[in-house]
Design a protein around this motif. Structure first.
Motif, PDB file in Angstrom:
ATOM      1  N   SER A 287       0.848  -1.185   0.000  1.00 23.19           N
ATOM      2  CA  SER A 287       0.000   0.000   0.000  1.00 23.19           C
ATOM      3  C   SER A 287       0.884   1.234   0.000  1.00 23.19           C
ATOM      4  O   SER A 287       1.511   1.571   1.027  1.00 23.19           O
ATOM      5  CB  SER A 287      -0.913  -0.004   1.235  1.00 23.19           C
ATOM      6  OG  SER A 287      -1.626   1.215   1.321  1.00 23.19           O
ATOM      7  N   TRP A 288       0.948   1.902  -1.138  1.00 22.71           N
ATOM      8  CA  TRP A 288       1.849   3.042  -1.275  1.00 22.71           C
ATOM      9  C   TRP A 288       1.361   4.231  -0.444  1.00 22.71           C
ATOM     10  O   TRP A 288       2.180   4.996   0.092  1.00 22.71           O
ATOM     11  CB  TRP A 288       1.968   3.418  -2.755  1.00 22.71           C
ATOM     12  CG  TRP A 288       2.468   2.276  -3.587  1.00 22.71           C
ATOM     13  CD1 TRP A 288       1.756   1.482  -4.414  1.00 22.71           C
ATOM     14  CD2 TRP A 288       3.816   1.800  -3.621  1.00 22.71           C
ATOM     15  NE1 TRP A 288       2.559   0.526  -4.981  1.00 22.71           N
ATOM     16  CE2 TRP A 288       3.839   0.695  -4.517  1.00 22.71           C
ATOM     17  CE3 TRP A 288       5.007   2.184  -2.992  1.00 22.71           C
ATOM     18  CZ2 TRP A 288       4.989  -0.017  -4.787  1.00 22.71           C
ATOM     19  CZ3 TRP A 288       6.171   1.469  -3.283  1.00 22.71           C
ATOM     20  CH2 TRP A 288       6.157   0.379  -4.154  1.00 22.71           C
ATOM     21  N   THR A 289       0.062   4.393  -0.305  1.00 22.53           N
ATOM     22  CA  THR A 289      -0.442   5.509   0.498  1.00 22.53           C
ATOM     23  C   THR A 289      -0.094   5.324   1.974  1.00 22.53           C
ATOM     24  O   THR A 289       0.294   6.285   2.663  1.00 22.53           O
ATOM     25  CB  THR A 289      -1.972   5.622   0.336  1.00 22.53           C
ATOM     26  OG1 THR A 289      -2.577   4.369   0.687  1.00 22.53           O
ATOM     27  CG2 THR A 289      -2.335   5.976  -1.103  1.00 22.53           C
ATOM     28  N   GLN A 290      -0.203   4.093   2.473  1.00 26.60           N
ATOM     29  CA  GLN A 290       0.144   3.844   3.867  1.00 26.60           C
ATOM     30  C   GLN A 290       1.649   3.937   4.093  1.00 26.60           C
ATOM     31  O   GLN A 290       2.103   4.375   5.165  1.00 26.60           O
ATOM     32  CB  GLN A 290      -0.356   2.448   4.287  1.00 26.60           C
ATOM     33  CG  GLN A 290      -1.873   2.325   4.338  1.00 26.60           C
ATOM     34  CD  GLN A 290      -2.476   3.244   5.378  1.00 26.60           C
ATOM     35  OE1 GLN A 290      -1.964   3.359   6.502  1.00 26.60           O
ATOM     36  NE2 GLN A 290      -3.558   3.940   5.003  1.00 26.60           N
TER      37      GLN A 290
ATOM     38  N   ARG B  44       2.489   7.552   4.429  1.00 29.72           N
ATOM     39  CA  ARG B  44       2.012   8.138   5.673  1.00 29.72           C
ATOM     40  C   ARG B  44       2.825   7.681   6.881  1.00 29.72           C
ATOM     41  O   ARG B  44       3.115   8.463   7.786  1.00 29.72           O
ATOM     42  CB  ARG B  44       0.537   7.769   5.867  1.00 29.72           C
ATOM     43  CG  ARG B  44      -0.133   8.477   7.037  1.00 29.72           C
ATOM     44  CD  ARG B  44      -1.619   8.176   7.060  1.00 29.72           C
ATOM     45  NE  ARG B  44      -1.883   6.780   7.330  1.00 29.72           N
ATOM     46  CZ  ARG B  44      -1.919   6.231   8.557  1.00 29.72           C
ATOM     47  NH1 ARG B  44      -1.700   6.999   9.620  1.00 29.72           N
ATOM     48  NH2 ARG B  44      -2.162   4.961   8.717  1.00 29.72           N
TER      49      ARG B  44
END
Length: 356
Positions: free
Chosen positions: A196-199, A202
């Motif tokens: 998961s690139w967004t996680q 973050r």
């Protein structure tokens, strides 16, 4: 006055001559059903189509339609005559103007499940003076199929037990990539597509998606009509009703299902004896049409049916076995084949609904 009478007589003789010479040339007649599949005892329409291609006037036409036995016609008894083949002849009278087309609906109902054939009609035309009658036959192969009745819901709930809930828990579990329930740390064993690139942006560390588990359920419905007892027709008829209701329930619950049977069918419908796994209205209607056409004779033994069903199910389908009798030998055979394939087995018998 005498001259006028002579002119009228000559004109009538001329019309008589022309009518006899023309006969029924230019008249087209055919039949059609309002729908190919019908419910037993429910009304549907037989449609009579007449077309006059000529400029001639047909002052009187009598159409006789040969209907099969087992059909109820919504018409006066004066229009019906029994024939020597167990059916009945329906007479319809009308007239046609030049170049006129006519469609007339006749309400029918099928008394029971089965395939009904209408093989044509005969048109009779009276001459201008009513002294003679000419006829022409129109041969046509027309059929309608009445489906089996639905099995009573209270009986279905009583005999099916935990189905299809039991079917679901006996199937393999797998991760559904659509149902994401959270994220967890990357362990090095997960494929790159799970990252998961967004996680990761973050949290600043490698994170992977965590998926939910779901169930993929499938079943093969097996309908056996081989029966050892005398007068098995009511029990087999009950099995046809059970098969219809179960397939409808599988369809409503979104459970993929295949179908196998050893029943002989009326008409060229052998493909119905083995229907692959599927879902959808066309899939269901194909099976239902076969259930309507099904006869009471088996095309092969119950053992051959079970063997083919197990081999074609690739070892992952649950087996839903429908059979007329509570025959211990047949039930033992079904359990044996299911055990060999390592799949779940649910058995329903006609005698559970229709005790003998």
């Amino acid at each position: 006055m005498i001259a006028l009478l002579i002119i009228v007589v000559l004109l009538a003789l001329l019309l008589q001559y022309l009518g006899q010479r023309r006969g029924l040339a230019g008249l087209e007649a055919s039949l059609s059903f309002s729908e190919p599949l019908v419910e037993p005892e429910a009304q549907f329409d037989l449609i009579l189509h007449l077309k006059n291609h000529n400029r001639a006037f047909f002052p009187f036409l009598r159409v006789v339609i040969r209907l099969p036995g087992g059909m109820t016609v919504d018409a006066p008894q004066t229009q019906l005559r029994p024939d020597n083949r167990g059916g009945q002849n329906l007479s319809v009278t009308t007239w046609l103007s030049p170049r006129q087309q006519l469609s007339q609906r006749i309400s029918l109902s099928a008394d029971a499940r089965g395939r009904y054939l209408v093989q044509g009609l005969t048109v009779y035309s009276g001459d201008f003076l009513g002294l003679s009658e000419q006829q022409q036959s129109y041969h046509q192969f027309l059929e309608v199929v009445a489906l089996p009745k639905e099995a009573p819901e209270q009986d279905m709930g009583r005999i099916s037990g935990g189905f299809p809930g039991d079917l679901s828990v006996n199937r393999f579990l797998y991760e559904d990539p659509v149902l994401t329930v959270g994220y967890r740390d990357y362990t090095g064993r997960e494929p790159m597509k799970m990252l998961s690139w967004t996680q990761m942006a973050r949290t600043g560390k490698l994170m992977v998606k965590q998926y939910d588990y779901t169930l993929e359920t499938s079943v093969t419905v097996i309908l056996n009509v081989e029966c050892r007892g005398e007068h098995p027709e009511p029990l087999i008829e009950t099995c046809y009703s059970l098969a219809r209701t179960l397939c409808r329930q599988l369809e409503e619950r979104g459970i993929h299902y295949a179908f196998q049977t050893n029943a002989v069918t009326a008409g060229d419908f052998a493909s119905w004896q083995s229907v692959g796994e599927g879902l959808g209205q066309r899939h269901l209607l194909h099976i239902l049409e076969g259930l309507g056409r099904g006869l009471y004779q088996p095309a092969r033994s119950c053992e051959a049916l079970l063997e083919q069903a197990v081999r074609s199910s690739d070892g992952t389908h649950g087996l839903l076995f429908l059979t007329p009798e509570n025959d211990p030998e047949v039930l033992r055979l079904a359990a044996l084949w299911a055990d060999r394939a390592g799949v779940g087995l649910w058995t329903l018998t006609g005698q559970e609904v229709l005790p003998c």
